[in-house]
Design a protein around this motif. Sequence first.
Motif, mmCIF file in Angstrom:
data_model
loop_
_atom_site.group_PDB
_atom_site.id
_atom_site.type_symbol
_atom_site.label_atom_id
_atom_site.label_comp_id
_atom_site.label_asym_id
_atom_site.label_seq_id
_atom_site.Cartn_x
_atom_site.Cartn_y
_atom_site.Cartn_z
ATOM 1 N N MET A 1 1.001 -1.200 -0.084
ATOM 2 C CA MET A 1 0.025 -0.026 -0.156
ATOM 3 C C MET A 1 0.965 1.221 0.110
ATOM 4 O O MET A 1 1.540 1.409 0.898
ATOM 5 N N THR A 2 0.571 2.280 -0.916
ATOM 6 C CA THR A 2 1.520 3.578 -1.326
ATOM 7 C C THR A 2 0.460 4.623 -0.874
ATOM 8 O O THR A 2 -0.593 4.856 -1.598
ATOM 9 N N VAL A 3 1.094 5.521 -0.026
ATOM 10 C CA VAL A 3 0.469 6.896 0.097
ATOM 11 C C VAL A 3 1.236 7.861 -0.883
ATOM 12 O O VAL A 3 2.434 7.874 -0.323
ATOM 13 N N ILE A 4 0.996 8.677 -1.820
ATOM 14 C CA ILE A 4 1.829 9.386 -2.346
ATOM 15 C C ILE A 4 1.257 10.764 -2.000
ATOM 16 O O ILE A 4 0.077 11.415 -2.131
ATOM 17 N N LEU A 5 2.317 11.568 -1.482
ATOM 18 C CA LEU A 5 2.069 12.755 -0.961
ATOM 19 C C LEU A 5 2.256 13.887 -1.766
ATOM 20 O O LEU A 5 3.103 14.355 -2.155
ATOM 21 N N ASN A 6 1.168 14.302 -2.450
ATOM 22 C CA ASN A 6 1.090 15.277 -3.734
ATOM 23 C C ASN A 6 1.498 16.553 -3.223
ATOM 24 O O ASN A 6 2.398 17.459 -4.057
ATOM 25 N N SER A 7 1.252 16.960 -2.071
ATOM 26 C CA SER A 7 1.641 18.350 -1.380
ATOM 27 C C SER A 7 2.978 18.282 -0.997
ATOM 28 O O SER A 7 3.549 19.423 -1.032
ATOM 29 N N TRP A 8 3.687 17.299 -1.155
ATOM 30 C CA TRP A 8 5.258 17.203 -0.677
ATOM 31 C C TRP A 8 5.932 16.440 -1.686
ATOM 32 O O TRP A 8 6.618 15.447 -1.601
ATOM 33 N N SER A 9 6.004 17.210 -3.131
ATOM 34 C CA SER A 9 6.648 16.943 -4.226
ATOM 35 C C SER A 9 6.426 15.286 -4.762
ATOM 36 O O SER A 9 7.327 14.430 -5.055
ATOM 37 N N ASN A 10 5.265 14.730 -4.383
ATOM 38 C CA ASN A 10 4.802 13.288 -4.825
ATOM 39 C C ASN A 10 5.587 12.484 -4.175
ATOM 40 O O ASN A 10 6.093 11.162 -4.600
#
Length: 185
Positions: A142-151
């Motif tokens: 499972m991966t969470v991609i932090l779009n607000s933090w440069s992906n």
Amino acid sequence: MNAYRFLAGLLLSLTLFAGAKASAQSCTTLVNSQFSWVQSSNNRWLSVTGVSLKPPTGTVGPVASYFTGTLLNYVAPVWIYNPATGVFTQTPARLTSSANSGRQSFNDRSYFSTYASPSRWQNFSAFATDNIQLELDATGKMTVILNSWSNTRVSVTSPTCSGNVLTGFAGSSVYSFTFEQLELI
């Protein structure tokens, strides 16, 4: 049903029948059911709710987060050839969400609420959320991609599952995810 799944199911059944206790199980059943749900109709998707706990590091205190998102896109496995080594590798199938479709809030982002009486301090500010995407691959990662933090990608690679809950570590942080199967009728 292939022989491996049958044997795995039989072994699990025998373990349960013998009365052995298991606090965590393989995520194969949970992951397969989520993939089957999304792939069975264009009108089906998964709502994912999760939490994370990060221990204190240096001068930064512990941080808890709450996040939500949806998984609605199926990405088929792909074979990739490396000409330098002459080796083919396969990327696993994935369920994905669109960029910025999820939200994550944090306990260290708070605000003073004057909406109701009495006024009070609120943790997990709805006014200071981050944009995220989610991915679940066929291996259970499972991966969470932090779009607000440069992906930046944060992945739980060796999860354990119990019922409808997938839990695991990414570094020293623990993550837990639940899935709700939804259908547009």
